[in-house]
Design an enzyme around this catalytic site. Structure first.
Site, PDB file in Angstrom:
ATOM      1  N   ASN A   1       3.465   8.620  -8.773  1.00 46.00           N
ATOM      2  CA  ASN A   1       4.924   8.640  -8.822  1.00 46.00           C
ATOM      3  C   ASN A   1       5.370   8.956 -10.246  1.00 46.00           C
ATOM      4  OD1 ASN A   1       5.212   5.985 -10.308  1.00 46.00           O
ATOM      5  ND2 ASN A   1       4.179   5.283  -8.439  1.00 46.00           N
TER       6      ASN A   1
ATOM      7  N   LYS B   1     -13.657  18.664  -2.465  1.00 47.53           N
ATOM      8  CA  LYS B   1     -12.300  19.186  -2.578  1.00 47.53           C
ATOM      9  C   LYS B   1     -11.838  19.748  -1.235  1.00 47.53           C
ATOM     10  CE  LYS B   1      -9.567  22.780  -4.816  1.00 47.53           C
ATOM     11  NZ  LYS B   1      -9.580  23.940  -5.721  1.00 47.53           N
TER      12      LYS B   1
ATOM     13  N   LYS C   1      14.558  -8.371  -1.170  1.00 51.17           N
ATOM     14  CA  LYS C   1      13.241  -8.458  -1.803  1.00 51.17           C
ATOM     15  C   LYS C   1      13.077  -9.792  -2.536  1.00 51.17           C
ATOM     16  CE  LYS C   1      10.114  -5.547  -4.544  1.00 51.17           C
ATOM     17  NZ  LYS C   1       9.996  -4.257  -5.280  1.00 51.17           N
TER      18      LYS C   1
ATOM     19  N   LYS D   1      10.059 -12.085  -0.824  1.00 50.84           N
ATOM     20  CA  LYS D   1       8.810 -12.186  -1.572  1.00 50.84           C
ATOM     21  C   LYS D   1       8.742 -13.433  -2.456  1.00 50.84           C
ATOM     22  CE  LYS D   1       7.855  -7.331  -1.112  1.00 50.84           C
ATOM     23  NZ  LYS D   1       7.285  -6.099  -1.671  1.00 50.84           N
TER      24      LYS D   1
END
Length: 401
Positions: free
Chosen positions: A209, A288, A336, A340
């Site tokens: 990311n 690959k 959240k 959590k």
């Protein structure tokens, strides 16, 4: 703040010694009483008479030159100083000091003093990155020495990079901040995660990311400023850590899970700001993957939810999560926080190009389990980190915000 302070300035033999002249002048202008010790190498760059004129005090260069027979000079100076500054501190001086060598006026005085010592290194960029120099810095950090990190820029050797002695104004600013700032996290263990993870597809490809790790590294730097013992678990990034921070480098989400959970029990505060992959390829090709006609379909599987695991297993730890969102920021953040079992959550609008991934600035919304909601306005990530820790520390103490 420096008015009336007794400052011992140690100057070693690098081209940056000329900046120590300006530093001496500015310290004197601030009202400090400055005495200078020079190594033999330093006198090759600047004459002792220069520092004598600027400080209006004798300059010390020889451990065997006892100016007052009633006193042992290096012991007298060691006891006299309110704090010591080493600027510039060469690689050679760092090595001698880290190994307890006392073979000149400066090193004998440094071994004898109990005053705070601030080290401002200056050297070639490759020298600063050498493992031996890094180990010496870590050793000195363990001994309690404080560091003023070198800056990035053009070096006398022609290289451009980290290793330039920090400017005199910045050195004074750092010392004033340290000498006046409380360290509410002194003795506390703080673990911070930062950066992205990489999930392998085949020998040449991976999922990742856009996280740069800058927010996590800023949090680690500020935690260190506040006196904490800091462990930074970092994914692959191109950032330098502040001296004295334990850096654990990982690549995959599984490696980050192991690094965090095995250290979790001994932590007082855990801040999970890393951008960890939620999915990874179920099957990793040993060869690959070749191009083919039509689309390529990869089967993904969930990675371990590190934050959820920590929330389920926490005892005394203060647990902070980060939520990188592009819409419904407060709604998703609150979900959240509760789901959590967090003590606090920091919500980022990563859809805003001015504050998203890779930006040097940030603005966040903070929620705590105790009901606090607060916006931290746009600022550098280091300043945002300082504001965040102010909130966390007060929240841990049960103070009303």
């Amino acid at each position: 703040m420096l008015n009336g302070k007794k400052v011992l300035l140690g100057v070693s033999g690098g081209i940056a010694a000329y900046k120590a002249c300006a530093l001496t002048s500015k310290l004197v202008q601030s009202g400090a009483d400055v005495r200078v010790i020079m190594t033999e190498g330093a006198t090759e760059f600047v004459q002792p008479l220069t520092f004598q004129a600027l400080s209006r005090n004798p300059v010390y260069t020889d451990a065997f030159d006892e100016k007052n027979p009633e006193k042992i000079a290096h012991i007298d100076l060691a006891d006299w100083a309110d704090f010591v500054i080493l600027a510039p501190a060469t690689a050679h001086l760092l090595g001698r000091l880290a190994n307890g060598l006392a073979d000149d006026m400066l090193t004998t005085t440094l071994l004898a003093t109990t005053a705070p010592v601030y080290i401002a290194p200056a050297m070639n960029v490759h020298m600063y990155a050498h493992p031996a120099v890094k180990n010496n810095l870590l050793t000195l950090e363990k001994y309690g020495y404080r560091f003023i990190e070198p800056g990035d820029g053009y070096l006398a050797c022609g290289y451009v990079g980290k290793g330039r002695l920090e400017e005199p104004e910045k050195i004074i600013e750092v010392i004033e901040r340290n000498e006046t700032r409380a360290q509410p996290l002194k003795g506390k263990n703080v673990l911070i995660t930062g950066g992205p993870t990489q999930e392998t597809i085949d020998p040449v490809r991976f999922f990742t990311n856009h996280s740069s790790g800058k927010m996590g590294y800023a949090l680690a730097e500020v935690a260190k400023e506040l006196g904490a013992n800091v462990t930074l678990v970092s994914g692959p990034v191109q950032l330098d850590t502040t001296s004295g921070i334990e850096l654990i480098e990982v690549t995959t989400s599984e490696e980050m899970f192991e690094a965090v959970t095995t250290r979790f029990q001994n932590q007082d505060i855990v801040i999970k700001s890393a951008a960890v992959a939620d999915y990874r390829p179920k099957h990793v090709s040993k060869q690959k993957l070749k191009k083919q006609d039509g689309p390529l379909v990869l089967e993904l599987e969930r990675t371990k939810d590190i934050l959820k695991y920590l929330g389920e297993h926490k005892e005394q730890q203060y647990l902070v999560g980060f939520a990188a969102e592009t819409e419904n920021l407060k709604e998703y953040g609150k979900q959240k926080l509760n789901k959590k079992n967090l003590d606090a959550i920091v919500i980022n609008d990563v859809g805003n190009k001015n504050i998203g991934f890779k930006s040097d600035q940030n603005e966040v919304h903070v929620m705590t389990k105790n009901g606090l909601e607060k916006d931290i306005p746009l600022d550098s990530k280091v300043e945002v980190a300082r504001n965040l820790f102010e909130i966390f520390i007060k929240d841990m103490a049960g103070e009303t915000h």
